[in-house]
Design an enzyme around this catalytic site. Sequence first.
Site, PDB file in Angstrom:
ATOM      1  N   LYS A 196      54.537  72.735  24.885  1.00  0.00           N
ATOM      2  CA  LYS A 196      54.109  72.967  26.273  1.00  0.00           C
ATOM      3  C   LYS A 196      54.702  71.858  27.138  1.00  0.00           C
ATOM      4  O   LYS A 196      54.598  70.675  26.783  1.00  0.00           O
ATOM      5  CB  LYS A 196      52.591  72.984  26.370  1.00  0.00           C
ATOM      6  CG  LYS A 196      52.054  73.264  27.762  1.00  0.00           C
ATOM      7  CD  LYS A 196      50.582  73.651  27.777  1.00  0.00           C
ATOM      8  CE  LYS A 196      49.699  72.525  27.287  1.00  0.00           C
ATOM      9  NZ  LYS A 196      48.251  72.833  27.472  1.00  0.00           N
ATOM     10  N   CYS A 254      59.625  71.204  41.081  1.00  0.00           N
ATOM     11  CA  CYS A 254      60.092  72.551  40.737  1.00  0.00           C
ATOM     12  C   CYS A 254      58.972  73.398  40.152  1.00  0.00           C
ATOM     13  O   CYS A 254      58.153  72.924  39.359  1.00  0.00           O
ATOM     14  CB  CYS A 254      61.222  72.428  39.692  1.00  0.00           C
ATOM     15  SG  CYS A 254      61.789  74.005  39.036  1.00  0.00           S
ATOM     16  N   CYS A 260      60.079  76.857  39.514  1.00  0.00           N
ATOM     17  CA  CYS A 260      60.855  78.062  39.124  1.00  0.00           C
ATOM     18  C   CYS A 260      61.498  77.882  37.745  1.00  0.00           C
ATOM     19  O   CYS A 260      62.076  78.819  37.200  1.00  0.00           O
ATOM     20  CB  CYS A 260      61.932  78.363  40.169  1.00  0.00           C
ATOM     21  SG  CYS A 260      63.395  77.288  40.070  1.00  0.00           S
ATOM     22  N   CYS A 279      62.609  69.411  42.113  1.00  0.00           N
ATOM     23  CA  CYS A 279      63.257  70.626  42.651  1.00  0.00           C
ATOM     24  C   CYS A 279      64.688  70.287  43.067  1.00  0.00           C
ATOM     25  O   CYS A 279      64.941  69.206  43.632  1.00  0.00           O
ATOM     26  CB  CYS A 279      62.458  71.112  43.862  1.00  0.00           C
ATOM     27  SG  CYS A 279      63.288  72.371  44.851  1.00  0.00           S
TER      28      CYS A 279
END
Lengths: 94, 94
Positions: free
Chosen positions: A42, A60, A62, A71
């Site tokens: 994880k 981030c 995404c 990001c």
Amino acid sequence: MASTTSIIQGGFALSSFTARPRRMVVVRAEAINPDIKKDEPKVVDSVVVTELSKPLTAYCRCWRSGTFPLCDGSHVKHNKATGDNVGPLLLKKQ
Amino acid sequence: MASTTSIIQGGFALSSFTARPRRMVVVRAEAINPDIKKDEPKVVDSVVVTELSKPLTAYCRCWRSGTFPLCDGSHVKHNKATGDNVGPLLLKKQ
């Protein structure tokens, strides 16, 4: 955007079998993280907020950033390619 | 985990056509965010770190939390169902 399931493999598109007009079909997401720390069970990142150096730091969400956990704008390309609407978490010092 | 593409729809699994042993095949993620603020072109959240109330606050990065942008542990179920390894961003006050 309605979401149905199809496979796009070597030009074979299931949707061509149905009478409905051909349109881009979004495959329901299974895994979200394609490449980041896949050897870890994880991926959890921590930020000590008092150590933030800039007034604004983008993190981030995404899972495509080259500077993960920060990001790098990769969500723009991802959203454009998939019709998604993900964006970063912004940490503001005040 | 190798990633190839198949559809699992009403028991129809493409992989049954190939000689390879049947196994769960991960569909390459397209969209990441199935349901959160889909009326917004891009979901960006901001945190003023001086306003954090708890010593530790977890922010969601799996886009499945019922308390988004905060984490509610939904990544555990997602990871279990998909073999993914996503987890939250932890903000620590010191």
